[in-house]
Design an enzyme around this catalytic site. Structure first.
Site, PDB file in Angstrom:
ATOM      1  N   GLY A  61       0.820  -1.216   0.000  1.00  0.00           N
ATOM      2  CA  GLY A  61       0.000   0.000   0.000  1.00  0.00           C
ATOM      3  C   GLY A  61       0.851   1.262   0.000  1.00  0.00           C
ATOM      4  O   GLY A  61       2.081   1.209  -0.135  1.00  0.00           O
ATOM      5  N   LEU A  82       0.205  -3.145   9.066  1.00  0.00           N
ATOM      6  CA  LEU A  82      -0.335  -1.962   8.386  1.00  0.00           C
ATOM      7  C   LEU A  82      -1.605  -2.270   7.604  1.00  0.00           C
ATOM      8  O   LEU A  82      -2.318  -1.355   7.197  1.00  0.00           O
ATOM      9  CB  LEU A  82       0.701  -1.478   7.371  1.00  0.00           C
ATOM     10  CG  LEU A  82       1.704  -0.418   7.767  1.00  0.00           C
ATOM     11  CD1 LEU A  82       2.959  -0.577   6.945  1.00  0.00           C
ATOM     12  CD2 LEU A  82       1.134   0.959   7.540  1.00  0.00           C
ATOM     13  N   TYR A  87     -14.065   0.796  10.913  1.00  0.00           N
ATOM     14  CA  TYR A  87     -12.662   1.207  10.895  1.00  0.00           C
ATOM     15  C   TYR A  87     -12.214   1.639  12.297  1.00  0.00           C
ATOM     16  O   TYR A  87     -11.224   1.136  12.832  1.00  0.00           O
ATOM     17  CB  TYR A  87     -12.484   2.360   9.907  1.00  0.00           C
ATOM     18  CG  TYR A  87     -11.036   2.701   9.649  1.00  0.00           C
ATOM     19  CD1 TYR A  87     -10.244   1.902   8.823  1.00  0.00           C
ATOM     20  CD2 TYR A  87     -10.441   3.812  10.241  1.00  0.00           C
ATOM     21  CE1 TYR A  87      -8.923   2.203   8.587  1.00  0.00           C
ATOM     22  CE2 TYR A  87      -9.107   4.116  10.004  1.00  0.00           C
ATOM     23  CZ  TYR A  87      -8.354   3.311   9.174  1.00  0.00           C
ATOM     24  OH  TYR A  87      -7.034   3.602   8.950  1.00  0.00           O
TER      25      TYR A  87
END
Ligand code: UDP
Length: 309
Positions: free
Chosen positions: A11, A68, A140
């Site tokens: 990412g 991550l 999230y």
């Protein structure tokens, strides 16, 4: 040679960290399911496993484990709430078990989202947060909050060396601009360069504080590799707060764009204000962001200009 396992290593943040680790002579394994990244962003010398972080299995030993893997963009994660929660609950547990098996340093990329609709701005690490536990963003926010709790539980019960960072809106060359993956800065830049409408959700008075990728990388590398940081939780961001409408105006002017700035319905539970209190990072690491917003935007605009938009 240090051996590093990075989940989400393909990412935007992950691939920058991987490139830095290679420059430092480390041997890297990346586990990434490619759910949010575009193409391969890491060299072929890196051992790459295409797998969801929660299912990844290994008996290898590492010196550092970095977790991550996440879906960081609000428009994307609200469409994939289960995936979002699992990578930051079961995924966090899996990565913690791997770190425990290696008895190594574990670093987690949490988020400024753990603060939710903060009433203390700039927000310090000891602010507990004000988060809707079951709203659209909860997949999230609560995944990140659960992960922090689980990490601290592993640290207290098994005495592993854990480090938690909370990044605030990191941006720079390499960040995605397209579809639900695009965060506000790359979207505004691409709209401005194309002469398309710059779309603001809500009244544009909501604020964020933005951190350029190089500044993030500098302190992240220290947080990962310096000794005696077990149990630390650190904000990594900027304390300079900027309104989203103002941001749109700056980008429009820096790109000499004819785009109109238009308004759409606000996102649900969109935090009204966000800025980082970074005194702790300054004290421990003697660190401060060195790239101003204008400089960082300039470099990012340059990067997008060089692409086939
Ligand atoms: N935003 C906007 N237009 C866009 C994308 C984002 O007005 O095209 C706003 C969004 O509502 C939020 C801020 O910009 O207030 C930052 O959004 P982003 O998606 O970058 O991430 P967040 O900081 O909310 O996680």
């Amino acid at each position: 040679m240090k051996r590093i396992l990075v989940s989400g290593g393909n990412g935007f943040l992950g691939s920058c960290l991987v490139h830095r680790a290679i420059r430092e002579g480390s041997e890297i394994t990346v586990v990434d399911d490619l759910s949010t990244s575009q193409g391969m962003n890491i060299p072929s010398s890196v051992k790459f496993v295409n797998e969801k972080v929660e299912y990844f299995k290994t008996n290898e030993k590492f010196d550092y484990v970095v977790h991550l893997a996440a879906r960081p963009s609000p428009e994307d994660y609200v469409l994939h709430p289960i995936d979002t929660l699992l990578s930051n609950s079961l995924g966090t547990r899996n990565m913690l078990e791997i770190a425990l098996n290696s008895r190594c340093v574990f670093m987690y990329t949490s988020s400024s989202e753990v603060y939710g609709e903060a009433s203390v701005i700039p927000t310090p690490e000891d602010y507990y947060g004000y988060v809707n536990p079951n709203g659209k963003r909860s997949c999230y926010d609560e995944g990140k909050r659960f992960s922090e709790a689980l990490i601290m539980a592993y640290q207290r019960e098994y005495h592993i060396d854990t480090r938690i960072q909370r990044p605030f809106n990191v941006y720079g060359p390499g960040i995605r601009a397209d579809g639900g993956y695009g965060r506000v800065i790359p979207r505004f830049i691409v709209s401005a360069l194309r002469g398309e409408d710059i779309v603001i959700y809500g009244d544009g008075k909501q604020t964020r504080s933005f951190l350029y990728i190089d500044d993030w990388l500098e302190i992240t590398w220290k947080l990962l590799t310096l000794p005696n940081l077990g149990g630390e939780v650190i904000n990594i961001g900027s304390s300079v707060e900027i309104g989203i409408y103002k941001l749109a105006e700056i980008i429009k002017s820096m790109t000499d764009s004819e785009s109109r700035i238009v308004f759409r319905k606000a996102r649900e539970d969109d935090p009204r204000r966000r800025a980082a209190d970074i005194k702790k990072a300054e004290r421990i690491f003697n660190w401060k962001p060195v790239i101003t917003l204008e400089e960082g935007l300039g470099r990012t605009i340059q990067w997008f200009r060089g692409r086939n938009l």
